[in-house]
Design a protein around this motif. Structure first.
Motif, PDB file in Angstrom:
ATOM      1  N   VAL A  91       0.858  -1.185   0.000  1.00 29.09           N
ATOM      2  CA  VAL A  91       0.000   0.000   0.000  1.00 29.09           C
ATOM      3  C   VAL A  91       0.898   1.240   0.000  1.00 29.09           C
ATOM      4  N   PHE A  92       0.638   2.134  -0.957  1.00 29.89           N
ATOM      5  CA  PHE A  92       1.424   3.361  -1.086  1.00 29.89           C
ATOM      6  C   PHE A  92       0.505   4.576  -1.076  1.00 29.89           C
ATOM      7  N   ARG A  93       1.092   5.745  -0.876  1.00 31.79           N
ATOM      8  CA  ARG A  93       0.353   7.005  -0.949  1.00 31.79           C
ATOM      9  C   ARG A  93       1.292   8.106  -1.448  1.00 31.79           C
ATOM     10  N   THR A  94       0.727   9.268  -1.755  1.00 33.10           N
ATOM     11  CA  THR A  94       1.513  10.399  -2.253  1.00 33.10           C
ATOM     12  C   THR A  94       1.605  11.459  -1.151  1.00 33.10           C
ATOM     13  N   THR A  95       2.418  11.183  -0.161  1.00 29.28           N
ATOM     14  CA  THR A  95       2.526  12.045   1.016  1.00 29.28           C
ATOM     15  C   THR A  95       2.859  13.486   0.632  1.00 29.28           C
ATOM     16  N   GLY A  96       2.042  14.421   1.105  1.00 33.42           N
ATOM     17  CA  GLY A  96       2.306  15.837   0.905  1.00 33.42           C
ATOM     18  C   GLY A  96       1.939  16.381  -0.456  1.00 33.42           C
ATOM     19  N   SER A  97       1.465  15.527  -1.358  1.00 34.80           N
ATOM     20  CA  SER A  97       1.231  15.965  -2.737  1.00 34.80           C
ATOM     21  C   SER A  97       0.117  17.001  -2.863  1.00 34.80           C
ATOM     22  N   ASN A  98      -0.870  16.916  -1.981  1.00 35.21           N
ATOM     23  CA  ASN A  98      -2.014  17.824  -2.099  1.00 35.21           C
ATOM     24  C   ASN A  98      -2.079  18.851  -0.969  1.00 35.21           C
ATOM     25  N   ALA A  99      -0.996  18.994  -0.216  1.00 33.72           N
ATOM     26  CA  ALA A  99      -1.034  19.839   0.982  1.00 33.72           C
ATOM     27  C   ALA A  99      -1.396  21.285   0.663  1.00 33.72           C
ATOM     28  N   ILE A 100      -0.779  21.847  -0.371  1.00 37.56           N
ATOM     29  CA  ILE A 100      -1.056  23.251  -0.714  1.00 37.56           C
ATOM     30  C   ILE A 100      -2.507  23.412  -1.154  1.00 37.56           C
ATOM     31  N   SER A 101      -2.996  22.478  -1.982  1.00 36.54           N
ATOM     32  CA  SER A 101      -4.381  22.563  -2.451  1.00 36.54           C
ATOM     33  C   SER A 101      -5.363  22.522  -1.286  1.00 36.54           C
ATOM     34  N   VAL A 102      -5.135  21.611  -0.345  1.00 35.04           N
ATOM     35  CA  VAL A 102      -6.046  21.489   0.792  1.00 35.04           C
ATOM     36  C   VAL A 102      -5.954  22.714   1.698  1.00 35.04           C
ATOM     37  N   ALA A 103      -4.737  23.192   1.920  1.00 31.08           N
ATOM     38  CA  ALA A 103      -4.565  24.374   2.775  1.00 31.08           C
ATOM     39  C   ALA A 103      -5.221  25.603   2.151  1.00 31.08           C
ATOM     40  N   GLU A 104      -5.062  25.778   0.843  1.00 29.94           N
ATOM     41  CA  GLU A 104      -5.701  26.913   0.177  1.00 29.94           C
ATOM     42  C   GLU A 104      -7.220  26.811   0.251  1.00 29.94           C
ATOM     43  N   THR A 105      -7.735  25.578   0.129  1.00 31.28           N
ATOM     44  CA  THR A 105      -9.182  25.393   0.247  1.00 31.28           C
ATOM     45  C   THR A 105      -9.655  25.736   1.650  1.00 31.28           C
ATOM     46  N   VAL A 279     -21.525  25.733   4.783  1.00 32.15           N
ATOM     47  CA  VAL A 279     -21.017  25.646   3.418  1.00 32.15           C
ATOM     48  C   VAL A 279     -20.562  24.211   3.199  1.00 32.15           C
ATOM     49  N   ASN A 280     -21.034  23.595   2.121  1.00 34.36           N
ATOM     50  CA  ASN A 280     -20.725  22.195   1.861  1.00 34.36           C
ATOM     51  C   ASN A 280     -20.178  22.026   0.445  1.00 34.36           C
ATOM     52  N   THR A 281     -19.003  21.437   0.338  1.00 38.51           N
ATOM     53  CA  THR A 281     -18.374  21.199  -0.955  1.00 38.51           C
ATOM     54  C   THR A 281     -18.088  19.707  -1.121  1.00 38.51           C
ATOM     55  N   PRO A 282     -17.978  19.214  -2.368  1.00 37.09           N
ATOM     56  CA  PRO A 282     -17.938  17.761  -2.625  1.00 37.09           C
ATOM     57  C   PRO A 282     -16.547  17.147  -2.606  1.00 37.09           C
ATOM     58  N   HIS A 283     -15.858  17.218  -1.464  1.00 36.21           N
ATOM     59  CA  HIS A 283     -14.540  16.605  -1.281  1.00 36.21           C
ATOM     60  C   HIS A 283     -13.585  16.995  -2.407  1.00 36.21           C
ATOM     61  N   ILE A 284     -13.464  18.298  -2.621  1.00 35.14           N
ATOM     62  CA  ILE A 284     -12.626  18.802  -3.712  1.00 35.14           C
ATOM     63  C   ILE A 284     -11.361  19.489  -3.222  1.00 35.14           C
ATOM     64  N   ALA A 285     -11.137  19.535  -1.910  1.00 34.55           N
ATOM     65  CA  ALA A 285     -10.000  20.294  -1.396  1.00 34.55           C
ATOM     66  C   ALA A 285      -8.671  19.785  -1.933  1.00 34.55           C
ATOM     67  N   ALA A 286      -8.548  18.483  -2.110  1.00 38.20           N
ATOM     68  CA  ALA A 286      -7.281  17.910  -2.557  1.00 38.20           C
ATOM     69  C   ALA A 286      -7.144  17.878  -4.071  1.00 38.20           C
ATOM     70  N   VAL A 287      -8.217  18.230  -4.772  1.00 37.81           N
ATOM     71  CA  VAL A 287      -8.226  18.111  -6.233  1.00 37.81           C
ATOM     72  C   VAL A 287      -7.764  19.426  -6.860  1.00 37.81           C
ATOM     73  N   SER A 288      -6.769  19.311  -7.738  1.00 37.00           N
ATOM     74  CA  SER A 288      -6.255  20.500  -8.404  1.00 37.00           C
ATOM     75  C   SER A 288      -5.717  20.096  -9.769  1.00 37.00           C
ATOM     76  N   ALA A 289      -6.195  20.763 -10.807  1.00 35.28           N
ATOM     77  CA  ALA A 289      -5.785  20.399 -12.167  1.00 35.28           C
ATOM     78  C   ALA A 289      -4.280  20.513 -12.358  1.00 35.28           C
ATOM     79  N   ASP A 290      -3.658  21.468 -11.676  1.00 36.63           N
ATOM     80  CA  ASP A 290      -2.225  21.669 -11.890  1.00 36.63           C
ATOM     81  C   ASP A 290      -1.358  20.730 -11.059  1.00 36.63           C
ATOM     82  N   THR A 291      -1.966  19.855 -10.258  1.00 38.02           N
ATOM     83  CA  THR A 291      -1.183  18.817  -9.576  1.00 38.02           C
ATOM     84  C   THR A 291      -1.443  17.432 -10.160  1.00 38.02           C
ATOM     85  N   PHE A 292      -2.307  17.360 -11.174  1.00 31.78           N
ATOM     86  CA  PHE A 292      -2.660  16.070 -11.775  1.00 31.78           C
ATOM     87  C   PHE A 292      -1.418  15.374 -12.324  1.00 31.78           C
ATOM     88  N   GLU A 293      -0.667  16.044 -13.160  1.00 29.33           N
ATOM     89  CA  GLU A 293       0.481  15.408 -13.806  1.00 29.33           C
ATOM     90  C   GLU A 293       1.541  14.936 -12.809  1.00 29.33           C
TER      91      GLU A 293
END
Length: 319
Positions: A91-105, A279-293
């Motif tokens: 089992v693996f994960r991408t530690t820290g990959s979405n931190a900025i996106s979530v913090a900005e959200t 305020v309710n959003t659909p679990h999008i805090a970690a999602v960012s088009a510019d971190t996809f690649e």
């Protein structure tokens, strides 16, 4: 042929884009739906699987030939790691990959709540103009006390973003940071109950585990200052949603923002849905088009390293 399956249903365009990063000799498929039956069917004959939000159960770990599950993100509470160990699945994960996106959200939700931006937008769409009404509960963030629950990658990123607001920043978590880190982030450690009692805004940025499950409940919500805000971009299970709804309807809390829920997709009868101050959003805090690649390349790189017997980054390895 190495077979990779994405367990969360994704759009055809997104799947095609993902496929463009695969090594030669790899194929990519997508589970037909989130149902347990379709999830198990998708795993048959699979070498590797990727999960964002769908649960990876013990039954799924037992599928013959499955070598690894890669979390698309960081939180792994939806993955049965004990079953993975039992069946020899990595089992693996991408530690820290979405931190900025979530913090900005998190910061965006704090500002949206504080300034009544969502309520104002919705009212104007319906032909209203509640300038005076919303002005009575709109507040500044600058100079306020913010409590961060969980000072990991996301919590640290949020603390840095808050630096320009002149906020007093309290934090709590399993471990206290060293003095150098506290000074660099201009944060101060406080036990959870003190943090809740003092903060004008509380941001949940911790993992979901046995210590944090249902941590925000009627008792702990009552400790918060009257008129405070709560933002949850961590995990739904940390908050007892019915208790939070009660704190909002009673007026004890001025507002709350949730990006994560006990049940996802969110159920229509969720008590937080439809409240003016929620305020309710659909679990999008970690999602960012510019971190996809970079995230996709990192996941494939980890799986390829396993296949080739190379060493993986220690931060990305769970099991």
């Amino acid at each position: 042929m190495t077979r990779l399956v994405i367990l969360d249903p994704v759009s055809g365009d997104r799947l095609e884009r993902f496929a463009g990063y695969l090594p030669d000799g790899w194929s990519l498929e997508n589970a037909a739906s989130r149902t347990p039956e379709d999830q198990l069917t998708a795993l048959i004959g699979t070498d590797f699987a990727i999960s964002a939000d769908v649960p990876v159960t013990a039954e799924m770990m037992a599928v013959p030939g499955l070598r690894a599950i890669h979390k698309w993100g960081v939180g792994y509470d939806n993955i049965d790691c004990a079953a993975a160990r039992a069946h020899g699945v990595r089992v693996f994960r991408t530690t820290g990959s979405n931190a900025i996106s979530v913090a900005e959200t998190a910061l965006g939700l704090i500002l949206a709540l504080n300034r009544n931006l969502i309520r104002g937008h919705a009212a104007v769409l319906e032909g209203g103009w509640p300038k005076s009404e919303l002005g009575t509960t709109s507040m500044r963030l600058s100079g306020k006390t913010v409590g961060i629950v969980g000072l990991g990658y996301v919590g640290k990123a949020l603390a840095r973003l808050l630096g320009g607001f002149g906020c007093e920043i309290l934090y709590t978590g399993r471990t206290r940071q060293d003095a150098e880190t506290e000074a660099a982030l201009a944060v101060r450690f406080a036990p959870l109950e003190e943090l809740l009692a003092r903060a004008d805004v509380v941001s949940l940025n911790c993992a979901l585990n046995e210590d944090t499950r249902a941590m925000i409940n009627a008792r702990t919500l009552a400790l918060m200052k009257r008129g405070a805000l709560l933002v949850n971009v961590a995990r739904g299970g940390i908050v007892v949603e019915a208790d939070l709804a009660d704190a909002l309807t009673s007026g004890h809390l001025r507002g709350a923002a949730s990006d994560v829920y006990m049940e996802e997709p969110v159920a229509p009868d969720n008590p937080l849905i439809g409240l003016d101050t929620a305020v309710n959003t659909p679990h999008i805090a970690a999602v960012s088009a510019d971190t996809f690649e970079p995230t996709v390349k990192r996941m494939i790189g980890n799986l390829l390293a396993l296949q080739e017997g190379r060493e993986l980054p220690e931060t990305d390895v769970l099991v």
